[in-house]
Design an enzyme around this catalytic site. Structure first.
Site, PDB file in Angstrom:
ATOM      1  N   ASP A   1      86.404  -8.929  30.347  1.00  0.00           N
ATOM      2  CA  ASP A   1      86.216  -8.602  31.762  1.00  0.00           C
ATOM      3  C   ASP A   1      86.461  -9.807  32.664  1.00  0.00           C
ATOM      4  O   ASP A   1      86.940  -9.660  33.784  1.00  0.00           O
ATOM      5  CB  ASP A   1      84.817  -8.020  31.999  1.00  0.00           C
ATOM      6  CG  ASP A   1      84.638  -6.664  31.339  1.00  0.00           C
ATOM      7  OD1 ASP A   1      85.652  -6.019  31.011  1.00  0.00           O
ATOM      8  OD2 ASP A   1      83.484  -6.251  31.143  1.00  0.00           O
TER       9      ASP A   1
ATOM     10  N   TYR B   1      77.207   8.050  27.280  1.00  0.00           N
ATOM     11  CA  TYR B   1      78.320   8.776  27.875  1.00  0.00           C
ATOM     12  C   TYR B   1      79.075   9.599  26.856  1.00  0.00           C
ATOM     13  O   TYR B   1      79.200   9.236  25.702  1.00  0.00           O
ATOM     14  CB  TYR B   1      79.249   7.879  28.681  1.00  0.00           C
ATOM     15  CG  TYR B   1      79.842   6.669  28.027  1.00  0.00           C
ATOM     16  CD1 TYR B   1      81.152   6.664  27.597  1.00  0.00           C
ATOM     17  CD2 TYR B   1      79.097   5.505  27.900  1.00  0.00           C
ATOM     18  CE1 TYR B   1      81.714   5.533  27.043  1.00  0.00           C
ATOM     19  CE2 TYR B   1      79.658   4.370  27.347  1.00  0.00           C
ATOM     20  CZ  TYR B   1      80.968   4.385  26.915  1.00  0.00           C
ATOM     21  OH  TYR B   1      81.512   3.264  26.358  1.00  0.00           O
TER      22      TYR B   1
ATOM     23  N   LYS C   1      84.777  10.802  31.409  1.00  0.00           N
ATOM     24  CA  LYS C   1      83.442  10.410  30.937  1.00  0.00           C
ATOM     25  C   LYS C   1      82.364  11.075  31.776  1.00  0.00           C
ATOM     26  O   LYS C   1      82.456  11.119  32.998  1.00  0.00           O
ATOM     27  CB  LYS C   1      83.266   8.892  31.032  1.00  0.00           C
ATOM     28  CG  LYS C   1      84.219   8.109  30.162  1.00  0.00           C
ATOM     29  CD  LYS C   1      84.071   6.621  30.384  1.00  0.00           C
ATOM     30  CE  LYS C   1      85.078   5.840  29.573  1.00  0.00           C
ATOM     31  NZ  LYS C   1      85.019   4.405  29.880  1.00  0.00           N
TER      32      LYS C   1
ATOM     33  N   HIS D   1      86.834  -0.533  33.031  1.00  0.00           N
ATOM     34  CA  HIS D   1      87.593  -0.192  31.832  1.00  0.00           C
ATOM     35  C   HIS D   1      88.263   1.165  31.951  1.00  0.00           C
ATOM     36  O   HIS D   1      87.745   2.066  32.609  1.00  0.00           O
ATOM     37  CB  HIS D   1      86.671  -0.161  30.615  1.00  0.00           C
ATOM     38  CG  HIS D   1      85.966  -1.452  30.374  1.00  0.00           C
ATOM     39  ND1 HIS D   1      84.758  -1.520  29.730  1.00  0.00           N
ATOM     40  CD2 HIS D   1      86.285  -2.723  30.696  1.00  0.00           C
ATOM     41  CE1 HIS D   1      84.364  -2.782  29.650  1.00  0.00           C
ATOM     42  NE2 HIS D   1      85.275  -3.534  30.235  1.00  0.00           N
TER      43      HIS D   1
END
Length: 184
Positions: free
Chosen positions: A168, A131, A71, A62
């Protein structure tokens, strides 16, 4: 805190300094002053996320084409194989990936800068993944790259077919995906 380099210089592994005794352990999972001193990055995090997944779940790859997110990721329960893919067209490492195991035992974190796709595979029975992100989630700009794109050749440590979201499953290969042209 210790910084460990990866095959892609902009992606960093962060190893915290852990203080353990018979009571348990303590460590700073993030310290802005130390982060800036060790990385030279003036990172500003605006959002924290927490996900829980079961064994075999593969999330990714992603990224956000506008309002890209850097991140800083870590696992607090279980173990994952975490991957970053360089999508910066002008980069000498464009289309290359790097991966590492993040777990509650090794307490490592991975820094994935803006301009990278990110994904992970859950290796333990369950994993909780945290995250910090440098920009807010913007679903209208979210994109995916196919997790099993043969041009990427990611060596996922799979023990069977992964559990994927519909998004996905339908992700395009890198050659058909939006990539970054203005992030170096």
């Amino acid at each position: 805190m210790k910084i460990v380099s990866t095959p892609i210089p902009d992606v960093l592994i962060v190893e915290p300094r852990v203080f353990s005794d018979q009571r348990g352990f303590f460590f700073e999972s993030y310290n802005e002053k130390e982060w800036r001193r060790l990385t030279g990055l003036n990172t500003h995090f605006v959002q924290d996320n927490h996900s829980r997944s079961v064994k075999g779940v593969l999330r990714g790859l992603h990224y956000q084409i506008r309002r890209p997110q850097g991140k800083l990721v870590r696992v607090v329960v279980g173990e994952v194989f975490d991957v970053a893919v360089d999508l910066r067209k002008q980069s000498p490492t464009f289309g290359r990936w790097t991966g590492t195991v993040l777990s509650e035992e090794n307490r490592r974190q991975l820094w994935i800068p803006e301009g990278f796709a990110h994904g992970f595979l859950v290796l333990s029975e369950v994993a909780e993944f945290l995250y910090k992100a440098t920009d807010y989630y913007a679903p209208q700009w979210e994109r995916c790259v196919r997790w099993d794109d043969p041009d990427l050749g990611i060596a996922w440590p799979l023990s069977g077919p992964p559990v994927l979201s519909e998004k996905d499953r339908k992700a395009p290969a890198l050659r058909d995906a939006d990539a970054f042209t203005d992030i170096s």
